[in-house]
Motif scaffolding. Sequence first.
Motif, PDB file in Angstrom:
ATOM      1  N   GLU A 125       0.821  -1.205   0.000  1.00 25.48           N
ATOM      2  CA  GLU A 125       0.000   0.000   0.000  1.00 25.48           C
ATOM      3  C   GLU A 125       0.861   1.264   0.000  1.00 25.48           C
ATOM      4  O   GLU A 125       1.892   1.338   0.682  1.00 25.48           O
ATOM      5  CB  GLU A 125      -0.922   0.011   1.229  1.00 25.48           C
ATOM      6  CG  GLU A 125      -1.949  -1.117   1.271  1.00 25.48           C
ATOM      7  CD  GLU A 125      -1.341  -2.445   1.694  1.00 25.48           C
ATOM      8  OE1 GLU A 125      -0.154  -2.453   2.089  1.00 25.48           O
ATOM      9  OE2 GLU A 125      -2.040  -3.464   1.613  1.00 25.48           O
ATOM     10  N   LYS A 126       0.445   2.262  -0.773  1.00 24.70           N
ATOM     11  CA  LYS A 126       1.200   3.512  -0.862  1.00 24.70           C
ATOM     12  C   LYS A 126       1.312   4.213   0.491  1.00 24.70           C
ATOM     13  O   LYS A 126       2.253   4.963   0.726  1.00 24.70           O
ATOM     14  CB  LYS A 126       0.540   4.449  -1.878  1.00 24.70           C
ATOM     15  CG  LYS A 126       0.631   3.952  -3.320  1.00 24.70           C
ATOM     16  CD  LYS A 126       0.027   4.962  -4.284  1.00 24.70           C
ATOM     17  CE  LYS A 126       0.169   4.472  -5.721  1.00 24.70           C
ATOM     18  NZ  LYS A 126      -0.422   5.436  -6.696  1.00 24.70           N
ATOM     19  N   GLY A 127       0.338   3.951   1.353  1.00 20.86           N
ATOM     20  CA  GLY A 127       0.363   4.574   2.674  1.00 20.86           C
ATOM     21  C   GLY A 127       1.583   4.167   3.480  1.00 20.86           C
ATOM     22  O   GLY A 127       2.034   4.917   4.364  1.00 20.86           O
ATOM     23  N   GLN A 128       2.131   2.980   3.214  1.00 20.96           N
ATOM     24  CA  GLN A 128       3.325   2.529   3.922  1.00 20.96           C
ATOM     25  C   GLN A 128       4.510   3.453   3.622  1.00 20.96           C
ATOM     26  O   GLN A 128       5.254   3.848   4.522  1.00 20.96           O
ATOM     27  CB  GLN A 128       3.670   1.094   3.497  1.00 20.96           C
ATOM     28  CG  GLN A 128       2.618   0.066   3.849  1.00 20.96           C
ATOM     29  CD  GLN A 128       2.650  -0.300   5.325  1.00 20.96           C
ATOM     30  OE1 GLN A 128       3.670  -0.195   5.984  1.00 20.96           O
ATOM     31  NE2 GLN A 128       1.501  -0.707   5.847  1.00 20.96           N
ATOM     32  N   GLU A 130       4.276   6.540   2.391  1.00 16.04           N
ATOM     33  CA  GLU A 130       3.943   7.889   2.856  1.00 16.04           C
ATOM     34  C   GLU A 130       4.148   8.017   4.363  1.00 16.04           C
ATOM     35  O   GLU A 130       4.647   9.037   4.853  1.00 16.04           O
ATOM     36  CB  GLU A 130       2.504   8.219   2.474  1.00 16.04           C
ATOM     37  CG  GLU A 130       2.279   8.310   0.970  1.00 16.04           C
ATOM     38  CD  GLU A 130       0.813   8.420   0.610  1.00 16.04           C
ATOM     39  OE1 GLU A 130      -0.031   8.330   1.538  1.00 16.04           O
ATOM     40  OE2 GLU A 130       0.506   8.585  -0.582  1.00 16.04           O
ATOM     41  N   ALA A 131       3.773   6.986   5.105  1.00 17.97           N
ATOM     42  CA  ALA A 131       3.954   7.014   6.560  1.00 17.97           C
ATOM     43  C   ALA A 131       5.430   7.031   6.920  1.00 17.97           C
ATOM     44  O   ALA A 131       5.853   7.730   7.852  1.00 17.97           O
ATOM     45  CB  ALA A 131       3.262   5.812   7.196  1.00 17.97           C
ATOM     46  N   SER A 132       6.218   6.269   6.177  1.00 17.59           N
ATOM     47  CA  SER A 132       7.663   6.239   6.431  1.00 17.59           C
ATOM     48  C   SER A 132       8.287   7.591   6.152  1.00 17.59           C
ATOM     49  O   SER A 132       9.149   8.067   6.911  1.00 17.59           O
ATOM     50  CB  SER A 132       8.327   5.164   5.560  1.00 17.59           C
ATOM     51  OG  SER A 132       7.768   3.899   5.822  1.00 17.59           O
ATOM     52  N   ARG A 133       7.854   8.227   5.066  1.00 13.65           N
ATOM     53  CA  ARG A 133       8.386   9.560   4.750  1.00 13.65           C
ATOM     54  C   ARG A 133       7.962  10.578   5.801  1.00 13.65           C
ATOM     55  O   ARG A 133       8.729  11.492   6.148  1.00 13.65           O
ATOM     56  CB  ARG A 133       7.881  10.013   3.369  1.00 13.65           C
ATOM     57  CG  ARG A 133       8.343   9.137   2.204  1.00 13.65           C
ATOM     58  CD  ARG A 133       9.849   9.141   2.039  1.00 13.65           C
ATOM     59  NE  ARG A 133      10.362  10.466   1.785  1.00 13.65           N
ATOM     60  CZ  ARG A 133      10.416  11.028   0.568  1.00 13.65           C
ATOM     61  NH1 ARG A 133       9.973  10.347  -0.479  1.00 13.65           N
ATOM     62  NH2 ARG A 133      10.913  12.228   0.402  1.00 13.65           N
ATOM     63  N   ALA A 134       6.749  10.386   6.335  1.00 14.22           N
ATOM     64  CA  ALA A 134       6.266  11.309   7.365  1.00 14.22           C
ATOM     65  C   ALA A 134       7.071  11.174   8.650  1.00 14.22           C
ATOM     66  O   ALA A 134       7.175  12.140   9.426  1.00 14.22           O
ATOM     67  CB  ALA A 134       4.782  11.047   7.646  1.00 14.22           C
TER      68      ALA A 134
END
Length: 251
Positions: A125-128, A130-134
Amino acid sequence: MDVLLDTFLNWEYIWEVFPDLLGTGLLNTLIFAVSSALLGTLLGMVLAVMGLSAKRWLRWPARVYTDIFRGLPAILTILLIGQGLGVLARDIVGNNPYPLGILALSLIAAAYIGEIFRSGIQSVEKGQLEASRALGMGYGKAMLLVVIPQGVRRVLPALVNQFIALIKDSSLVYFLGLLSSQRDLFRIGQDLAANTGNLSPLVAAGFLYLVITVPLTHLVNFIDKRLRQGRKIDRRDEDELDLVASGKVGA
């Protein structure tokens, strides 16, 4: 019926060829498969990352490589690498086709493994990411520590299937003209079958291929089943989830 049994199950020829199959053929077959799998996995991961890159100068070469080596018959690639590069690499490998056979199998495997990795990484999932970058991770670190491990875990069955294919494709290296000590299972069985006019040695070689590939096939099914089912929750975990769901314990 007796003629058929003698052609395929002549125990005299089977026992005659078995020592060479076990002592030389099995070892060389595994060396071909394992070596090409390791090299192919490393190159395949590079191809997968290149194929997912937003930069065309990285993405297009990976696409072209994959299309070429997946589109050509394996035997054609082995002959082109083994005989074509054999002339250029003569100062390095001499007349020894063994390393070139491993190289050819590795290049073929990399094209398939690269696609396996790419599909696995894209399934995360792309959220993985994005969460890591956050959390402050750079793109490379987030891919290496978060996305790629999850993608690889999801494609383990496909990777084992590719290893099984490599074991079988290793029999094609015999077209390069291996030395007696370098012969794989197929070449040893084929040599005695040609000398005796009996197919029993090839049946013995086929039996050893099955000894390797059938357990691996069941391993693929086991891994796939475990990945689909996930980790079994024990009774204490179930009780804790019930308490959280009822609001008695804070989530």
